[in-house]
Motif scaffolding. Sequence first.
Motif, PDB file in Angstrom:
ATOM      1  N   CYS A  31       0.799  -1.231   0.000  1.00  0.00           N
ATOM      2  CA  CYS A  31       0.000   0.000   0.000  1.00  0.00           C
ATOM      3  C   CYS A  31       0.829   1.277   0.000  1.00  0.00           C
ATOM      4  O   CYS A  31       0.259   2.380  -0.006  1.00  0.00           O
ATOM      5  N   ALA A  32       2.143   1.150   0.007  1.00  0.00           N
ATOM      6  CA  ALA A  32       3.018   2.315   0.188  1.00  0.00           C
ATOM      7  C   ALA A  32       2.882   3.371  -0.905  1.00  0.00           C
ATOM      8  O   ALA A  32       3.137   4.548  -0.659  1.00  0.00           O
ATOM      9  N   VAL A  33       2.497   2.980  -2.107  1.00  0.00           N
ATOM     10  CA  VAL A  33       2.445   3.941  -3.221  1.00  0.00           C
ATOM     11  C   VAL A  33       1.105   4.669  -3.318  1.00  0.00           C
ATOM     12  O   VAL A  33       0.909   5.491  -4.216  1.00  0.00           O
ATOM     13  N   TYR A  34       0.186   4.381  -2.395  1.00  0.00           N
ATOM     14  CA  TYR A  34      -1.151   4.966  -2.480  1.00  0.00           C
ATOM     15  C   TYR A  34      -1.366   6.073  -1.452  1.00  0.00           C
ATOM     16  O   TYR A  34      -0.695   6.134  -0.430  1.00  0.00           O
ATOM     17  N   THR A  35      -2.344   6.925  -1.746  1.00  0.00           N
ATOM     18  CA  THR A  35      -2.771   7.952  -0.802  1.00  0.00           C
ATOM     19  C   THR A  35      -4.163   7.601  -0.314  1.00  0.00           C
ATOM     20  O   THR A  35      -4.842   6.732  -0.878  1.00  0.00           O
ATOM     21  N   ILE A  36      -4.593   8.284   0.723  1.00  0.00           N
ATOM     22  CA  ILE A  36      -5.897   7.983   1.315  1.00  0.00           C
ATOM     23  C   ILE A  36      -7.038   8.272   0.337  1.00  0.00           C
ATOM     24  O   ILE A  36      -8.113   7.683   0.415  1.00  0.00           O
ATOM     25  N   ARG A  37      -6.812   9.165  -0.624  1.00  0.00           N
ATOM     26  CA  ARG A  37      -7.835   9.478  -1.621  1.00  0.00           C
ATOM     27  C   ARG A  37      -8.006   8.347  -2.633  1.00  0.00           C
ATOM     28  O   ARG A  37      -8.999   8.315  -3.369  1.00  0.00           O
ATOM     29  N   THR A  86       9.568  -3.007  -6.337  1.00  0.00           N
ATOM     30  CA  THR A  86       8.735  -2.432  -7.405  1.00  0.00           C
ATOM     31  C   THR A  86       8.277  -1.021  -7.043  1.00  0.00           C
ATOM     32  O   THR A  86       8.052  -0.191  -7.931  1.00  0.00           O
ATOM     33  N   ASN A  87       8.143  -0.740  -5.755  1.00  0.00           N
ATOM     34  CA  ASN A  87       7.746   0.601  -5.318  1.00  0.00           C
ATOM     35  C   ASN A  87       8.769   1.657  -5.716  1.00  0.00           C
ATOM     36  O   ASN A  87       8.416   2.817  -5.948  1.00  0.00           O
ATOM     37  N   LEU A  88      10.032   1.261  -5.786  1.00  0.00           N
ATOM     38  CA  LEU A  88      11.097   2.209  -6.107  1.00  0.00           C
ATOM     39  C   LEU A  88      10.999   2.708  -7.547  1.00  0.00           C
ATOM     40  O   LEU A  88      11.605   3.714  -7.897  1.00  0.00           O
ATOM     41  N   PHE A  89      10.233   2.002  -8.374  1.00  0.00           N
ATOM     42  CA  PHE A  89      10.066   2.397  -9.775  1.00  0.00           C
ATOM     43  C   PHE A  89       8.772   3.191  -9.996  1.00  0.00           C
ATOM     44  O   PHE A  89       8.416   3.504 -11.123  1.00  0.00           O
ATOM     45  N   PHE A  90       8.078   3.485  -8.891  1.00  0.00           N
ATOM     46  CA  PHE A  90       6.830   4.246  -8.991  1.00  0.00           C
ATOM     47  C   PHE A  90       7.119   5.673  -9.448  1.00  0.00           C
ATOM     48  O   PHE A  90       8.076   6.305  -9.005  1.00  0.00           O
ATOM     49  N   ARG A  91       6.284   6.162 -10.340  1.00  0.00           N
ATOM     50  CA  ARG A  91       6.367   7.540 -10.796  1.00  0.00           C
ATOM     51  C   ARG A  91       4.981   8.176 -10.722  1.00  0.00           C
ATOM     52  O   ARG A  91       3.978   7.503 -10.952  1.00  0.00           O
ATOM     53  N   GLU A  92       4.949   9.451 -10.402  1.00  0.00           N
ATOM     54  CA  GLU A  92       3.673  10.160 -10.344  1.00  0.00           C
ATOM     55  C   GLU A  92       2.977  10.085 -11.699  1.00  0.00           C
ATOM     56  O   GLU A  92       3.606  10.338 -12.738  1.00  0.00           O
ATOM     57  N   PRO A  93       1.676   9.726 -11.728  1.00  0.00           N
ATOM     58  CA  PRO A  93       0.948   9.666 -13.009  1.00  0.00           C
ATOM     59  C   PRO A  93       0.748  11.043 -13.610  1.00  0.00           C
ATOM     60  O   PRO A  93       0.702  12.044 -12.892  1.00  0.00           O
ATOM     61  N   LYS A  94       0.656  11.087 -14.919  1.00  0.00           N
ATOM     62  CA  LYS A  94       0.426  12.368 -15.600  1.00  0.00           C
ATOM     63  C   LYS A  94      -0.948  12.921 -15.250  1.00  0.00           C
ATOM     64  O   LYS A  94      -1.141  14.114 -15.126  1.00  0.00           O
ATOM     65  N   ILE A 172       6.116  16.190   3.157  1.00  0.00           N
ATOM     66  CA  ILE A 172       7.208  15.378   2.613  1.00  0.00           C
ATOM     67  C   ILE A 172       6.852  14.993   1.182  1.00  0.00           C
ATOM     68  O   ILE A 172       5.715  14.604   0.903  1.00  0.00           O
ATOM     69  N   ASN A 173       7.795  15.130   0.272  1.00  0.00           N
ATOM     70  CA  ASN A 173       7.560  14.759  -1.123  1.00  0.00           C
ATOM     71  C   ASN A 173       7.070  13.318  -1.197  1.00  0.00           C
ATOM     72  O   ASN A 173       7.644  12.424  -0.573  1.00  0.00           O
ATOM     73  N   ARG A 174       6.006  13.099  -1.983  1.00  0.00           N
ATOM     74  CA  ARG A 174       5.389  11.762  -2.037  1.00  0.00           C
ATOM     75  C   ARG A 174       6.369  10.693  -2.499  1.00  0.00           C
ATOM     76  O   ARG A 174       6.425   9.600  -1.924  1.00  0.00           O
ATOM     77  N   LEU A 175       7.144  10.983  -3.542  1.00  0.00           N
ATOM     78  CA  LEU A 175       8.106  10.000  -4.043  1.00  0.00           C
ATOM     79  C   LEU A 175       9.163   9.697  -2.992  1.00  0.00           C
ATOM     80  O   LEU A 175       9.592   8.545  -2.829  1.00  0.00           O
ATOM     81  N   HIS A 176       9.577  10.730  -2.263  1.00  0.00           N
ATOM     82  CA  HIS A 176      10.566  10.517  -1.201  1.00  0.00           C
ATOM     83  C   HIS A 176       9.983   9.651  -0.091  1.00  0.00           C
ATOM     84  O   HIS A 176      10.674   8.782   0.455  1.00  0.00           O
ATOM     85  N   TRP A 177       8.724   9.890   0.236  1.00  0.00           N
ATOM     86  CA  TRP A 177       8.060   9.090   1.273  1.00  0.00           C
ATOM     87  C   TRP A 177       7.986   7.621   0.856  1.00  0.00           C
ATOM     88  O   TRP A 177       8.276   6.719   1.660  1.00  0.00           O
ATOM     89  N   ILE A 178       7.603   7.374  -0.393  1.00  0.00           N
ATOM     90  CA  ILE A 178       7.524   5.997  -0.897  1.00  0.00           C
ATOM     91  C   ILE A 178       8.893   5.328  -0.835  1.00  0.00           C
ATOM     92  O   ILE A 178       9.023   4.165  -0.443  1.00  0.00           O
ATOM     93  N   GLN A 179       9.929   6.071  -1.206  1.00  0.00           N
ATOM     94  CA  GLN A 179      11.286   5.534  -1.187  1.00  0.00           C
ATOM     95  C   GLN A 179      11.753   5.241   0.232  1.00  0.00           C
ATOM     96  O   GLN A 179      12.419   4.227   0.488  1.00  0.00           O
ATOM     97  N   ILE A 180      11.404   6.112   1.171  1.00  0.00           N
ATOM     98  CA  ILE A 180      11.788   5.904   2.571  1.00  0.00           C
ATOM     99  C   ILE A 180      11.130   4.645   3.131  1.00  0.00           C
ATOM    100  O   ILE A 180      11.785   3.772   3.701  1.00  0.00           O
TER     101      ILE A 180
END
Length: 204
Positions: A31-37, A86-94, A172-180
């Motif tokens: 669930c790390a790559v998701y937000t509550i929305r 696989t989470n480390l390859f996550f990128r913000e969607p357009k 905190i930047n979302r990508l940084h949070w996912i990486q952490i």
Amino acid sequence: MDDFLIYLRLGFDHITDLKGYDHILFVIALCAVYTIRQWRQVLILVTAFTIGHSITLALATLQLIHYKTALIELLIPITILITAITNLFFREPKSRLSATQPASQTGRYGLALTFGLIHGMGFSNYLRSLLGREADIIKPLLAFNIGLEIGQLVIVSLVLILAFLMTGVFRINRLHWIQIVSGVVIGMTISLIMDNEYLRELLK
């Protein structure tokens, strides 16, 4: 009904037990790559994992499938490691209307379902040790599985709330949070793998 509640509590306690935190790590990584929305997509993801582990939990508890317990105990942390990587390859969607790109989202559902099959066999090891020679195992199996799901939803909720606080409140930047988060999970999982007795035997 008392027995039902007992096994329901045992299922809840098993997945939320900090001493056996491997399943917790998997849910966190999932669930790390998701937000509550994006709770709808998380619900689909969790459902895929649920279907997977429910199938093998039932089949293994009913002794319709057989496997090496030691091998499953090694495969479980490997599934966690793969998911976190696989989470480390996550990128913000357009487009902000979706959580991830459609292809990667579908692949993540498949990953959750497949890895759920492995985790279900791990759950069954514990449940079978509880059942012993009990004749009626259908109700305990159902109650235990429901307990797992309740505990799983609690973990997912905590992960999403924490992500909201870190990225929404503390900025905190979302990508940084996912990486952490993924980095911490990877580190802990590598430790589990290296301490696995079955792996040590294979490497001798």
